[in-house]
Write a protein that holds these residues in place. Sequence first.
Motif, mmCIF file in Angstrom:
data_model
loop_
_atom_site.group_PDB
_atom_site.id
_atom_site.type_symbol
_atom_site.label_atom_id
_atom_site.label_comp_id
_atom_site.label_asym_id
_atom_site.label_seq_id
_atom_site.Cartn_x
_atom_site.Cartn_y
_atom_site.Cartn_z
ATOM 1 N N ARG A 85 -0.779 0.110 -19.984
ATOM 2 C CA ARG A 85 -1.918 -0.326 -19.166
ATOM 3 C C ARG A 85 -2.377 0.753 -18.194
ATOM 4 N N LEU A 86 -1.455 1.619 -17.766
ATOM 5 C CA LEU A 86 -1.765 2.604 -16.728
ATOM 6 C C LEU A 86 -2.929 3.523 -17.082
ATOM 7 N N PRO A 87 -2.994 4.096 -18.283
ATOM 8 C CA PRO A 87 -4.150 4.949 -18.586
ATOM 9 C C PRO A 87 -5.486 4.199 -18.482
ATOM 10 N N PHE A 88 -5.551 2.989 -19.000
ATOM 11 C CA PHE A 88 -6.795 2.222 -18.924
ATOM 12 C C PHE A 88 -7.153 1.908 -17.471
ATOM 13 N N LEU A 89 -6.179 1.484 -16.697
ATOM 14 C CA LEU A 89 -6.434 1.182 -15.290
ATOM 15 C C LEU A 89 -6.834 2.429 -14.515
ATOM 16 N N SER A 90 -6.270 3.563 -14.879
ATOM 17 C CA SER A 90 -6.633 4.820 -14.214
ATOM 18 C C SER A 90 -8.067 5.224 -14.535
ATOM 19 N N ILE A 91 -8.499 4.973 -15.762
ATOM 20 C CA ILE A 91 -9.897 5.229 -16.120
ATOM 21 C C ILE A 91 -10.804 4.343 -15.266
ATOM 22 N N CYS A 92 -10.446 3.083 -15.135
ATOM 23 C CA CYS A 92 -11.237 2.161 -14.314
ATOM 24 C C CYS A 92 -11.304 2.648 -12.866
ATOM 25 N N SER A 93 -10.194 3.108 -12.331
ATOM 26 C CA SER A 93 -10.153 3.620 -10.959
ATOM 27 C C SER A 93 -10.991 4.892 -10.810
ATOM 28 N N ALA A 94 -10.990 5.730 -11.843
ATOM 29 C CA ALA A 94 -11.776 6.963 -11.787
ATOM 30 C C ALA A 94 -13.273 6.662 -11.744
ATOM 31 N N TYR A 95 -13.700 5.648 -12.479
ATOM 32 C CA TYR A 95 -15.101 5.217 -12.390
ATOM 33 C C TYR A 95 -15.421 4.764 -10.962
ATOM 34 N N GLU A 96 -14.538 3.980 -10.398
ATOM 35 C CA GLU A 96 -14.757 3.469 -9.038
ATOM 36 C C GLU A 96 -14.805 4.608 -8.020
ATOM 37 N N ALA A 97 -13.979 5.628 -8.210
ATOM 38 C CA ALA A 97 -13.912 6.745 -7.267
ATOM 39 C C ALA A 97 -15.229 7.508 -7.175
ATOM 40 N N TYR B 64 -19.581 15.360 -13.326
ATOM 41 C CA TYR B 64 -20.295 16.566 -12.909
ATOM 42 C C TYR B 64 -21.458 16.224 -11.980
ATOM 43 N N ASP B 65 -22.174 15.154 -12.280
ATOM 44 C CA ASP B 65 -23.267 14.734 -11.396
ATOM 45 C C ASP B 65 -22.750 14.416 -10.002
ATOM 46 N N PHE B 66 -21.572 13.821 -9.923
ATOM 47 C CA PHE B 66 -21.014 13.428 -8.629
ATOM 48 C C PHE B 66 -20.459 14.628 -7.865
ATOM 49 N N TYR B 67 -19.682 15.488 -8.531
ATOM 50 C CA TYR B 67 -18.996 16.584 -7.840
ATOM 51 C C TYR B 67 -19.750 17.910 -7.862
ATOM 52 N N SER B 68 -20.538 18.190 -8.882
ATOM 53 C CA SER B 68 -21.281 19.444 -9.039
ATOM 54 C C SER B 68 -20.386 20.681 -8.985
ATOM 55 N N ASP B 69 -19.122 20.516 -9.307
ATOM 56 C CA ASP B 69 -18.184 21.638 -9.306
ATOM 57 C C ASP B 69 -17.221 21.434 -10.476
ATOM 58 N N MET B 70 -17.285 22.336 -11.446
ATOM 59 C CA MET B 70 -16.475 22.172 -12.654
ATOM 60 C C MET B 70 -14.979 22.177 -12.367
ATOM 61 N N ARG B 71 -14.543 22.875 -11.335
ATOM 62 C CA ARG B 71 -13.111 22.884 -11.023
ATOM 63 C C ARG B 71 -12.637 21.489 -10.618
ATOM 64 N N ILE B 72 -13.439 20.809 -9.833
ATOM 65 C CA ILE B 72 -13.073 19.450 -9.412
ATOM 66 C C ILE B 72 -13.147 18.503 -10.604
ATOM 67 N N TYR C 288 -18.187 7.146 -24.443
ATOM 68 C CA TYR C 288 -17.994 6.886 -23.017
ATOM 69 C C TYR C 288 -17.268 8.010 -22.307
ATOM 70 N N ALA C 289 -16.415 8.748 -23.003
ATOM 71 C CA ALA C 289 -15.782 9.914 -22.382
ATOM 72 C C ALA C 289 -16.839 10.968 -22.058
ATOM 73 N N GLY C 290 -17.787 11.165 -22.954
ATOM 74 C CA GLY C 290 -18.855 12.125 -22.712
ATOM 75 C C GLY C 290 -19.741 11.731 -21.551
ATOM 76 N N VAL C 291 -20.097 10.472 -21.502
ATOM 77 C CA VAL C 291 -20.931 9.986 -20.396
ATOM 78 C C VAL C 291 -20.172 10.086 -19.073
ATOM 79 N N PHE C 292 -18.889 9.731 -19.096
ATOM 80 C CA PHE C 292 -18.073 9.819 -17.892
ATOM 81 C C PHE C 292 -17.959 11.266 -17.413
ATOM 82 N N TYR C 293 -17.733 12.188 -18.332
ATOM 83 C CA TYR C 293 -17.633 13.608 -17.974
ATOM 84 C C TYR C 293 -18.924 14.070 -17.305
ATOM 85 N N ASP C 294 -20.045 13.670 -17.852
ATOM 86 C CA ASP C 294 -21.339 14.008 -17.260
ATOM 87 C C ASP C 294 -21.483 13.368 -15.878
ATOM 88 N N ASP C 295 -21.055 12.114 -15.737
ATOM 89 C CA ASP C 295 -21.103 11.440 -14.435
ATOM 90 C C ASP C 295 -20.234 12.158 -13.405
#
Length: 110
Positions: free
Chosen positions: A58-70, A31-39, A22-29
């Motif tokens: 709990r904070l790291p897990f909740l932050s991952i959830c928020s990053a998906y939402e973003a 890049y698909d969203f931002y198209s800029d490696m710096r971001i 899921y980290a790999g898929v998220f990383y790819d997602d």
Amino acid sequence: MGLLTAEGRPDKDALAVVSRLYAGVFYDDLYDFYSDMRIVNSVCRDLTDLLDMEEDVRLPFLSICSAYEAIYCALPAPVWWMAGNLELAARFADGFLRRLSEFTEGSGVM
């Protein structure tokens, strides 16, 4: 779902596979969203700064959830299911963030 042992403890090997996947898929997602490696790497660094968070596991897990939402991505169902088990969610988040850290370090973009 196969992420717990017969004793109800997180299965480390299964979690290692799931968190890396899921980290790999998220990383790819990202890049698909931002198209800029710096971001992408900035988002990942913000998340990986939460590694080894002792005060609130709990904070790291909740932050991952928020990053998906973003990036307007639904949280994968298996990740959602982990939210009901704090120990499982914390171990998943740790593996997920460690893998993101590897991606960020390996990209060569700051």
